[in-house]
Design an enzyme around this catalytic site. Structure first.
Site, PDB file in Angstrom:
ATOM      1  N   ARG A   1       0.820  -1.229   0.000  1.00 17.57           N
ATOM      2  CA  ARG A   1       0.000   0.000   0.000  1.00 17.57           C
ATOM      3  C   ARG A   1       0.843   1.262   0.000  1.00 17.57           C
ATOM      4  NH1 ARG A   1      -5.666  -0.791   1.626  1.00 17.57           N
ATOM      5  NH2 ARG A   1      -6.163  -2.575   0.311  1.00 17.57           N
TER       6      ARG A   1
ATOM      7  N   ARG B   1      -3.906   6.738   0.162  1.00 18.03           N
ATOM      8  CA  ARG B   1      -4.434   7.982   0.737  1.00 18.03           C
ATOM      9  C   ARG B   1      -3.468   8.757   1.622  1.00 18.03           C
ATOM     10  NH1 ARG B   1     -10.107   5.693   2.640  1.00 18.03           N
ATOM     11  NH2 ARG B   1      -8.789   3.832   2.522  1.00 18.03           N
TER      12      ARG B   1
ATOM     13  N   ARG C   1      -6.973  10.818  -7.041  1.00 14.60           N
ATOM     14  CA  ARG C   1      -8.148  10.001  -6.754  1.00 14.60           C
ATOM     15  C   ARG C   1      -9.439  10.823  -6.843  1.00 14.60           C
ATOM     16  NH1 ARG C   1     -11.778   7.686  -6.600  1.00 14.60           N
ATOM     17  NH2 ARG C   1     -12.690   6.127  -5.221  1.00 14.60           N
TER      18      ARG C   1
ATOM     19  N   ASP D   1      -6.626  -3.634  -7.633  1.00 15.26           N
ATOM     20  CA  ASP D   1      -7.121  -4.227  -6.398  1.00 15.26           C
ATOM     21  C   ASP D   1      -7.349  -5.718  -6.626  1.00 15.26           C
ATOM     22  OD1 ASP D   1      -8.227  -3.205  -3.596  1.00 15.26           O
ATOM     23  OD2 ASP D   1      -9.438  -4.907  -4.256  1.00 15.26           O
TER      24      ASP D   1
ATOM     25  N   TYR E   1     -13.971 -12.820  -0.016  1.00 13.12           N
ATOM     26  CA  TYR E   1     -14.747 -11.621  -0.390  1.00 13.12           C
ATOM     27  C   TYR E   1     -15.933 -11.986  -1.282  1.00 13.12           C
ATOM     28  CZ  TYR E   1     -11.186  -8.676   1.714  1.00 13.12           C
ATOM     29  OH  TYR E   1     -10.347  -8.071   2.608  1.00 13.12           O
TER      30      TYR E   1
HETATM   31  O1  1CP Z   1       0.299   0.340  -3.240  1.00 13.51           O
HETATM   32  C1  1CP Z   1      -0.527  -0.600  -3.325  1.00 13.51           C
HETATM   33  O2  1CP Z   1      -0.374  -1.633  -2.654  1.00 13.51           O
HETATM   34  C2  1CP Z   1      -1.685  -0.377  -4.251  1.00 13.51           C
HETATM   35  C3  1CP Z   1      -2.342  -1.549  -4.891  1.00 13.51           C
HETATM   36  C4  1CP Z   1      -3.322  -2.332  -3.997  1.00 13.51           C
HETATM   37  C5  1CP Z   1      -3.149  -3.664  -3.572  1.00 13.51           C
HETATM   38  C6  1CP Z   1      -1.923  -4.543  -3.789  1.00 13.51           C
HETATM   39  C7  1CP Z   1      -4.577  -1.902  -3.517  1.00 13.51           C
HETATM   40  C8  1CP Z   1      -5.198  -0.569  -3.733  1.00 13.51           C
HETATM   41  N1  1CP Z   1      -5.178  -2.963  -2.883  1.00 13.51           N
HETATM   42  C9  1CP Z   1      -4.331  -4.043  -2.896  1.00 13.51           C
HETATM   43  C10 1CP Z   1      -4.562  -5.401  -2.357  1.00 13.51           C
HETATM   44  C11 1CP Z   1      -5.760  -5.683  -1.537  1.00 13.51           C
HETATM   45  N2  1CP Z   1      -7.033  -5.200  -1.669  1.00 13.51           N
HETATM   46  C12 1CP Z   1      -5.776  -6.636  -0.479  1.00 13.51           C
HETATM   47  C13 1CP Z   1      -4.571  -7.490  -0.062  1.00 13.51           C
HETATM   48  C14 1CP Z   1      -3.656  -6.793   0.872  1.00 13.51           C
HETATM   49  C15 1CP Z   1      -4.266  -6.426   2.222  1.00 13.51           C
HETATM   50  O3  1CP Z   1      -4.543  -7.333   3.015  1.00 13.51           O
HETATM   51  O4  1CP Z   1      -4.445  -5.206   2.434  1.00 13.51           O
HETATM   52  C16 1CP Z   1      -7.073  -6.684   0.047  1.00 13.51           C
HETATM   53  C17 1CP Z   1      -7.570  -7.551   1.188  1.00 13.51           C
HETATM   54  C18 1CP Z   1      -7.865  -5.770  -0.714  1.00 13.51           C
HETATM   55  C19 1CP Z   1      -9.331  -5.504  -0.538  1.00 13.51           C
HETATM   56  C20 1CP Z   1      -9.588  -4.074  -0.256  1.00 13.51           C
HETATM   57  N3  1CP Z   1      -9.506  -3.094  -1.203  1.00 13.51           N
HETATM   58  C21 1CP Z   1      -9.850  -3.459   0.987  1.00 13.51           C
HETATM   59  C22 1CP Z   1      -9.973  -4.185   2.348  1.00 13.51           C
HETATM   60  C23 1CP Z   1     -11.388  -4.518   2.641  1.00 13.51           C
HETATM   61  C24 1CP Z   1     -11.585  -5.192   3.994  1.00 13.51           C
HETATM   62  O5  1CP Z   1     -11.955  -4.484   4.940  1.00 13.51           O
HETATM   63  O6  1CP Z   1     -11.396  -6.412   4.112  1.00 13.51           O
HETATM   64  C25 1CP Z   1      -9.981  -2.075   0.753  1.00 13.51           C
HETATM   65  C26 1CP Z   1     -10.325  -0.997   1.750  1.00 13.51           C
HETATM   66  C27 1CP Z   1      -9.728  -1.867  -0.651  1.00 13.51           C
HETATM   67  C28 1CP Z   1      -9.690  -0.561  -1.392  1.00 13.51           C
HETATM   68  C29 1CP Z   1      -8.346  -0.136  -1.822  1.00 13.51           C
HETATM   69  N4  1CP Z   1      -7.467  -0.862  -2.626  1.00 13.51           N
HETATM   70  C30 1CP Z   1      -6.332  -0.151  -2.874  1.00 13.51           C
HETATM   71  C31 1CP Z   1      -6.468   1.113  -2.193  1.00 13.51           C
HETATM   72  C32 1CP Z   1      -5.452   2.213  -2.220  1.00 13.51           C
HETATM   73  C33 1CP Z   1      -7.731   1.099  -1.543  1.00 13.51           C
HETATM   74  C34 1CP Z   1      -8.345   2.208  -0.719  1.00 13.51           C
HETATM   75  C35 1CP Z   1      -9.203   3.110  -1.543  1.00 13.51           C
HETATM   76  C36 1CP Z   1      -8.566   4.450  -1.786  1.00 13.51           C
HETATM   77  O7  1CP Z   1      -7.541   4.794  -1.201  1.00 13.51           O
HETATM   78  O8  1CP Z   1      -9.095   5.226  -2.602  1.00 13.51           O
END
Ligand code: 1CP
Length: 347
Positions: free
Chosen positions: A26, A30, A39, A76, A155
Site C-alpha cells: 500500500r 491515501r 483520486r 485491487d 470476499y
Molecule cells: O500500493 C498498493 O499496494 C496499491 C495496490 C493495492 C493492492 C496490492 C490496492 C489498492 N489494494 C491491494 C490489495 C488488496 N485489496 C488486499 C490485499 C492486501 C491487504 O490485506 O491489504 C485486500 C484484502 C484488498 C481488498 C480491499 N480493497 C480493501 C480491504 C477490505 C476489507 O476491509 O477487508 C480495501 C479498503 C480496498 C480498497 C483499496 N485498494 C487499494 C487502495 C489504495 C484502496 C483504498 C481506496 C482508496 O484509497 O481510494
C-alpha cells in the site's frame, strides 16, 4: 535501454543483497496528498483502477517521492471477481461490496472464459508503467499481483470485508463441492491473469493471502497451499525464472509448510511473526519479506528505527526484502516513509 540489474529481483530470487531492497505494501494510497488529488478526479474506485493513465500515475507516485526498489501495480485484488462477472463497488469509508456468491448456479455463471478482455485496461497500465519506469527509474522493478484464491473466495462468498468470514468458512466445511469449485475457478483465472500481467511487463508477481490465517492446518493445506502451488507451477512452466512472492498473512506456524510446499521464491511475513523464529522454520533458499509494524511507521522516529533495526539484525546474511507486515496506514506522514527508506539504505 541498457542492461540494469534490479536488486529487488535478485533478492526475491533468493540472493542475499545488502542493504536489503525496500518497497511497502500500500505504498500508493491515501497517505500521499498527490494520490488524494489524483483520486478525487474519479468518483468510483473501480473506474479509477481501470483508467490506465491514472492507475499508472498512482503506481509511480511513491517511486518519484521515495525511490523504492519495487513499484506495485495500482489495482485491487477484487478486480478479478469483477472481471469474472460479479458486480463490485467501493463505498466511501467502507470496504468493497459484492453480491454474495452462495449457489451452484452463481458458480457456474462465472465468466472464466473471456474474463481477460475485461482487464485489458489493467494490462495497459502495466505496459505504460513499465515503459515509464524504464525511462525514469530504471532500477525499480514492477510487481504485478492477484489475491490468492482463498482470500478472493472470502470476499466473493461473504460479499465484502468481515472480521471472521464466517459464511465462507461455513461453506468450506459444509459444502465442499461448491467451495472447492469456487477455489478451482479462481485458481484457473489467476493463472491466466498472472501470465497476462507478465506478458504485459510485470517483472515479479505477488499473491496476497490476507485471510490465510483463519484456517486450520488441514484447511490451510487444501485451500491455501494447494491452490498456491498450482498457480506457482503453472507460471513456472512458462517463466521458470520469474520471482513469485506469496503472503500468507497471519499463518503462524503454518508458514513453514507454505514456504516448503508452494514453490514461492519469497514469502511475505506479517507483523505478528518473530523473524528470528521464521528464519529457523524456513529454508534459506526461500527469501523473506517483511515485517515492520505499520504503526511503527505511523509513529516514526526512535520507535520506528528500533523496530526496523531489530528486523535488519534478524535478517542479516539471508535473502531478504524490507517491507511492512501489512499495508501503510492512511494517516502515516509521508516524511516517515522517506526516513525509513534512508534508514534501511544506510545499513
Ligand atoms: O500500493 C498498493 O499496494 C496499491 C495496490 C493495492 C493492492 C496490492 C490496492 C489498492 N489494494 C491491494 C490489495 C488488496 N485489496 C488486499 C490485499 C492486501 C491487504 O490485506 O491489504 C485486500 C484484502 C484488498 C481488498 C480491499 N480493497 C480493501 C480491504 C477490505 C476489507 O476491509 O477487508 C480495501 C479498503 C480496498 C480498497 C483499496 N485498494 C487499494 C487502495 C489504495 C484502496 C483504498 C481506496 C482508496 O484509497 O481510494
Amino acid at each position: 535501454m541498457g542492461i540494469t540489474v534490479k536488486r529487488l529481483l535478485d533478492a526475491f530470487l533468493g540472493k542475499t543483497v545488502w542493504p536489503p531492497p525496500i518497497w511497502l505494501m500500500r505504498q500508493a494510497g491515501r497517505y500521499l496528498p498527490e494520490y488524494r488529488e489524483l483520486r478525487s478526479q474519479t468518483t468510483d474506485f473501480v473506474s479509477f483502477c481501470l483508467d490506465p493513465t491514472r492507475a499508472s500515475e498512482a503506481t509511480l507516485q511513491p517511486i518519484r517521492r521515495f525511490g523504492m526498489d519495487g513499484a506495485i501495480l495500482f489495482s485491487d485484488i477484487l478486480i478479478l471477481p469483477w472481471a469474472l462477472g460479479r458486480e463490485l463497488r467501493f463505498d466511501e469509508g467502507h470496504g468493497p461490496r459484492l453480491p454474495p456468491l452462495r449457489t451452484v448456479d452463481e458458480l457456474q455463471n462465472l465468466q472464466v472464459q473471456g474474463f481477460l478482455e475485461k482487464v485489458t485496461p489493467v494490462l495497459e497500465t502495466i505496459r505504460l508503467t513499465r515503459a515509464r519506469l524504464a525511462a525514469e527509474h530504471p532500477d525499480t522493478a514492477l510487481i504485478g499481483f492477484v489475491g490468492a484464491p482463498f482470500t478472493v473466495a472470502c470476499y466473493m462468498v461473504e460479499g465484502g470485508g468481515s472480521k471472521d468470514f464466517a459464511e465462507t468458512r461455513k461453506m468450506a466445511a459444509q459444502d465442499p463441492a461448491l467451495f472447492d469449485g469456487l477455489i478451482d475457478r479462481i485458481t484457473q483465472a489467476s493463472i491466466t491473469y498472472l501470465l497476462a500481467q507478465i506478458a504485459a511487463g510485470a517483472e515479479a508477481v505477488m499473491l496476497f493471502d490476507s485471510w490465510a490465517g483463519l484456517l486450520s492446518p488441514t484447511s490451510f493445506e487444501k485451500h491455501v497451499i494447494q491452490p498456491t502451488a498450482r498457480i506457482v507451477a503453472a507460471i513456472r512452466q512458462h517463466h521458470p525464472d520469474i520471482p513469485i512472492v506469496g503472503f500468507p498473512r497471519l499463518a503462524g506456524t503454518m508458514a513453514a509448510a507454505y514456504a516448503e510446499k508452494t514453490g514461492v521464491s519469497t514469502m511475505g511475513v506479517d507483523t505478528a511473526a518473530d523473524l528470528n523464529l521464521v528464519r529457523q522454520l524456513v529454508p534459506s533458499t526461500v527469501g523473506l519479506q517483511g515485517n515492520l509494524d505499520p504503526f511503527a511507521l505511523l509513529s516514526g522516529g526512535e520507535v520506528m528505527e528500533q523496530e526496523a533495526r531489530a528486523i535488519l539484525d534478524a535478517m542479516k546474511g539471508r535473502p531478504f526484502v524490507f517491507n511492512l507486515g501489512h499495508g501503510v496506514m492512511p494517516p502515516t506522514p509521508p516524511d516517515h516513509v522517506a526516513h525509513l527508506v534512508d534508514f534501511v539504505r544506510g545499513q
